[in-house]
Design an enzyme around this catalytic site. Structure first.
Site, PDB file in Angstrom:
ATOM      1  N   GLY A   1    -104.047  -7.092   0.815  1.00 56.45           N
ATOM      2  CA  GLY A   1    -104.971  -8.051   0.237  1.00 56.45           C
ATOM      3  C   GLY A   1    -104.356  -9.345  -0.235  1.00 56.45           C
ATOM      4  O   GLY A   1    -105.021 -10.144  -0.893  1.00 56.45           O
TER       5      GLY A   1
ATOM      6  N   GLU B   1    -103.488   1.880  -4.156  1.00 63.12           N
ATOM      7  CA  GLU B   1    -104.404   1.577  -5.250  1.00 63.12           C
ATOM      8  C   GLU B   1    -104.743   2.833  -6.046  1.00 63.12           C
ATOM      9  O   GLU B   1    -104.981   2.760  -7.255  1.00 63.12           O
ATOM     10  CB  GLU B   1    -105.662   0.907  -4.692  1.00 63.12           C
ATOM     11  CG  GLU B   1    -105.372  -0.498  -4.188  1.00 63.12           C
ATOM     12  CD  GLU B   1    -106.345  -1.018  -3.152  1.00 63.12           C
ATOM     13  OE1 GLU B   1    -106.101  -2.110  -2.626  1.00 63.12           O
ATOM     14  OE2 GLU B   1    -107.349  -0.323  -2.846  1.00 63.12           O
TER      15      GLU B   1
ATOM     16  N   SER C   1    -103.013  -6.655   5.156  1.00 66.98           N
ATOM     17  CA  SER C   1    -103.400  -7.995   5.635  1.00 66.98           C
ATOM     18  C   SER C   1    -103.433  -8.076   7.167  1.00 66.98           C
ATOM     19  O   SER C   1    -103.004  -9.073   7.755  1.00 66.98           O
ATOM     20  CB  SER C   1    -102.471  -9.065   5.049  1.00 66.98           C
ATOM     21  OG  SER C   1    -102.625  -9.143   3.648  1.00 66.98           O
TER      22      SER C   1
ATOM     23  N   GLU D   1     -98.282   1.092   4.419  1.00 65.33           N
ATOM     24  CA  GLU D   1     -98.929  -0.067   3.818  1.00 65.33           C
ATOM     25  C   GLU D   1     -98.032  -0.636   2.713  1.00 65.33           C
ATOM     26  O   GLU D   1     -98.083  -0.164   1.570  1.00 65.33           O
ATOM     27  CB  GLU D   1    -100.290   0.318   3.226  1.00 65.33           C
ATOM     28  CG  GLU D   1    -101.339   0.677   4.261  1.00 65.33           C
ATOM     29  CD  GLU D   1    -102.734   0.563   3.674  1.00 65.33           C
ATOM     30  OE1 GLU D   1    -103.566  -0.119   4.271  1.00 65.33           O
ATOM     31  OE2 GLU D   1    -102.979   1.152   2.603  1.00 65.33           O
TER      32      GLU D   1
ATOM     33  N   HIS E   1    -103.436   6.252  -1.153  1.00 69.72           N
ATOM     34  CA  HIS E   1    -103.434   4.793  -1.047  1.00 69.72           C
ATOM     35  C   HIS E   1    -102.766   4.212  -2.288  1.00 69.72           C
ATOM     36  O   HIS E   1    -102.880   4.757  -3.393  1.00 69.72           O
ATOM     37  CB  HIS E   1    -104.859   4.270  -0.914  1.00 69.72           C
ATOM     38  CG  HIS E   1    -104.931   2.839  -0.500  1.00 69.72           C
ATOM     39  ND1 HIS E   1    -104.746   1.799  -1.390  1.00 69.72           N
ATOM     40  CD2 HIS E   1    -105.158   2.267   0.714  1.00 69.72           C
ATOM     41  CE1 HIS E   1    -104.862   0.656  -0.743  1.00 69.72           C
ATOM     42  NE2 HIS E   1    -105.100   0.905   0.535  1.00 69.72           N
TER      43      HIS E   1
ATOM     44  N   ASN F   1    -110.977   0.616   5.902  1.00 70.53           N
ATOM     45  CA  ASN F   1    -111.155   1.089   4.537  1.00 70.53           C
ATOM     46  C   ASN F   1    -111.975   0.058   3.768  1.00 70.53           C
ATOM     47  O   ASN F   1    -111.477  -1.017   3.433  1.00 70.53           O
ATOM     48  CB  ASN F   1    -109.780   1.288   3.880  1.00 70.53           C
ATOM     49  CG  ASN F   1    -109.880   1.712   2.426  1.00 70.53           C
ATOM     50  OD1 ASN F   1    -110.941   2.103   1.942  1.00 70.53           O
ATOM     51  ND2 ASN F   1    -108.765   1.630   1.716  1.00 70.53           N
ATOM     52  N   TRP F   2    -113.229   0.397   3.502  1.00 68.21           N
ATOM     53  CA  TRP F   2    -114.119  -0.549   2.831  1.00 68.21           C
ATOM     54  C   TRP F   2    -113.851  -0.637   1.322  1.00 68.21           C
ATOM     55  O   TRP F   2    -114.406  -1.497   0.644  1.00 68.21           O
ATOM     56  CB  TRP F   2    -115.576  -0.169   3.080  1.00 68.21           C
ATOM     57  CG  TRP F   2    -116.053  -0.554   4.457  1.00 68.21           C
ATOM     58  CD1 TRP F   2    -115.283  -0.993   5.497  1.00 68.21           C
ATOM     59  CD2 TRP F   2    -117.397  -0.522   4.932  1.00 68.21           C
ATOM     60  NE1 TRP F   2    -116.063  -1.236   6.603  1.00 68.21           N
ATOM     61  CE2 TRP F   2    -117.375  -0.958   6.284  1.00 68.21           C
ATOM     62  CE3 TRP F   2    -118.619  -0.166   4.374  1.00 68.21           C
ATOM     63  CZ2 TRP F   2    -118.526  -1.049   7.063  1.00 68.21           C
ATOM     64  CZ3 TRP F   2    -119.765  -0.234   5.153  1.00 68.21           C
ATOM     65  CH2 TRP F   2    -119.724  -0.683   6.475  1.00 68.21           C
ATOM     66  N   LYS F   3    -113.071   0.293   0.785  1.00 73.10           N
ATOM     67  CA  LYS F   3    -112.740   0.307  -0.644  1.00 73.10           C
ATOM     68  C   LYS F   3    -114.032   0.280  -1.482  1.00 73.10           C
ATOM     69  O   LYS F   3    -115.026   0.886  -1.087  1.00 73.10           O
ATOM     70  CB  LYS F   3    -111.790  -0.842  -0.977  1.00 73.10           C
ATOM     71  CG  LYS F   3    -110.532  -0.810  -0.099  1.00 73.10           C
ATOM     72  CD  LYS F   3    -109.476  -1.806  -0.529  1.00 73.10           C
ATOM     73  CE  LYS F   3    -108.277  -1.718   0.393  1.00 73.10           C
ATOM     74  NZ  LYS F   3    -107.178  -2.618  -0.018  1.00 73.10           N
TER      75      LYS F   3
ATOM     76  N   GLY G   1    -108.216  -3.266   5.653  1.00 72.25           N
ATOM     77  CA  GLY G   1    -109.029  -3.397   4.460  1.00 72.25           C
ATOM     78  C   GLY G   1    -110.150  -4.401   4.637  1.00 72.25           C
ATOM     79  O   GLY G   1    -111.143  -4.154   5.304  1.00 72.25           O
ATOM     80  N   GLY G   2    -109.983  -5.571   4.041  1.00 73.84           N
ATOM     81  CA  GLY G   2    -111.052  -6.574   4.014  1.00 73.84           C
ATOM     82  C   GLY G   2    -111.598  -6.960   5.370  1.00 73.84           C
ATOM     83  O   GLY G   2    -112.800  -7.213   5.519  1.00 73.84           O
TER      84      GLY G   2
END
Length: 250
Positions: A169, A95, A209, A163, A93, A9-11, A230-231
Site C-alpha cells: 500500500g 496487517e 503494490s 509481501e 498477513h 485481497n479486498w481487505k 490489494g488495492g
C-alpha cells in the site's frame, strides 16, 4: 504443471455494491488461463460465492480462527468459510501480524485448521523496512517459513505469499532482483523441507503494490507464480490487466 494464481485481497473494503466489480472480473475472464481468487470482507462471502459460481473466479476469506468452533466472539472458523462457499483463506498477513499481534506459531495453527477444513491456506511472509535496511530479510523469511508453515503443507493445499511489509500500500516495489532473491530462497527452503516434488509444487505469490504498470515485469521473475493484490483488485479495470499479464506467462 501448477497453474498460476492471481489473488485479490479486498481487505476492509466493500459493501454489496462492490459485488458489481466481481461480476465484471468474472465476465472479463470466462476461460482464464490462470486461477483467479477474490477475498472480499466476510459479509460478502456467500453472495460473492453465488456470483462467482460457474466462473473461473474462486472466493476466499481474509483470515480464520485456529479453532474449529467455540467461544470466540467476532471470529470465524475455517469450516464457516467453507460453508459460505469459500475455497481458500489468507493467514498471517502482515496487517494481522501487526494489528492483532499474531505470531508465526498462531499463523501455523490457522493454516493447519484451514487445510484440515479443506481450504487452500495462503500463508503470508514478509520483512519490515527496518529489517530490509538491516540486511535481515532472508533471516526473517527463514524464521517465518519455519514457524508459520505446518508439516501437512503440500502443493495442493498451500500457497506462500511474499509481501514485504514496506511495499504494501505504499507504492514502493522491490526491484526484480530483490523479489527474485527472496522467491528463490523460499523455493530452496521449501524443497529442503518437503522434498523436490512437493517443494516445487507450492505456488509462490508476490504481493506489495502490484499494479497494471509493473505486473508484467514482476511476473517475468523466476519462481513468481502469481500475485496477492490489494488495492488494485478492488476494480475490474485495474485487476483485469494484472490477470492478463499473468496469463501471458502461463
Amino acid at each position: 504443471m501448477k497453474r498460476k494464481l492471481a489473488a485479490g485481497n479486498w481487505k476492509m473494503n466493500g459493501t454489496r455494491a462492490a459485488l458489481a466489480e466481481l461480476e465484471k472480473i468474472a465476465a472479463a475472464h470466462p476461460e482464464a488461463a490462470v486461477d483467479i481468487l477474490i477475498c472480499p470482507p466476510y459479509q460478502l462471502l456467500a453472495q460473492a460465492a453465488d456470483i462467482a459460481a460457474g466462473s473461473p473466479v474462486a472466493i476466499g476469506g481474509q483470515d480464520c480462527h485456529n479453532e474449529a468452533s467455540g467461544a470466540h466472539t467476532g471470529d470465524i472458523s475455517a469450516a464457516m468459510l467453507v460453508d459460505t462457499g469459500a475455497t481458500a483463506v489468507i493467514v498471517g498477513h502482515s496487517e494481522r501480524r501487526e494489528d492483532h499481534n499474531e505470531t508465526s506459531a498462531l499463523v501455523r495453527e490457522k493454516a493447519r485448521s484451514a487445510i484440515e477444513a479443506g481450504l487452500t491456506a495462503i500463508i503470508c511472509l514478509g520483512e519490515s523496512e527496518a529489517q530490509r535496511d538491516a540486511a535481515n530479510t532472508l533471516d526473517i523469511i527463514a524464521g517465518q517459513l519455519a514457524t508459520s508453515v505446518p508439516d501437512i503443507t503440500t502443493g495442493a493445499n498451500t500457497v506462500i505469499a511474499y509481501e514485504p511489509v514496506w511495499a504494501i500500500g505504499t507504492g514502493k516495489t522491490p526491484t526484480t532482483e530483490q523479489i527474485d532473491e527472496v522467491h528463490d530462497f523460499i523455493r530452496a527452503r521449501l524443497i529442503r523441507r518437503f522434498g523436490e516434488a512437493e517443494g516445487s509444487a507450492i505456488r509462490l505469490l508476490y504481493g506489495g503494490s502490484v499494479k497494471p504498470g509493473n505486473a508484467a515485469e514482476i511476473f517475468a521473475t523466476d519462481n513468481v507464480d502469481g500475485a496477492l493484490v490489494g488495492g488494485a483488485s478492488l476494480k475490474a479495470e485495474d485487476f483485469s490487466p494484472i490477470i492478463k499479464a499473468l496469463e501471458a506467462t502461463a
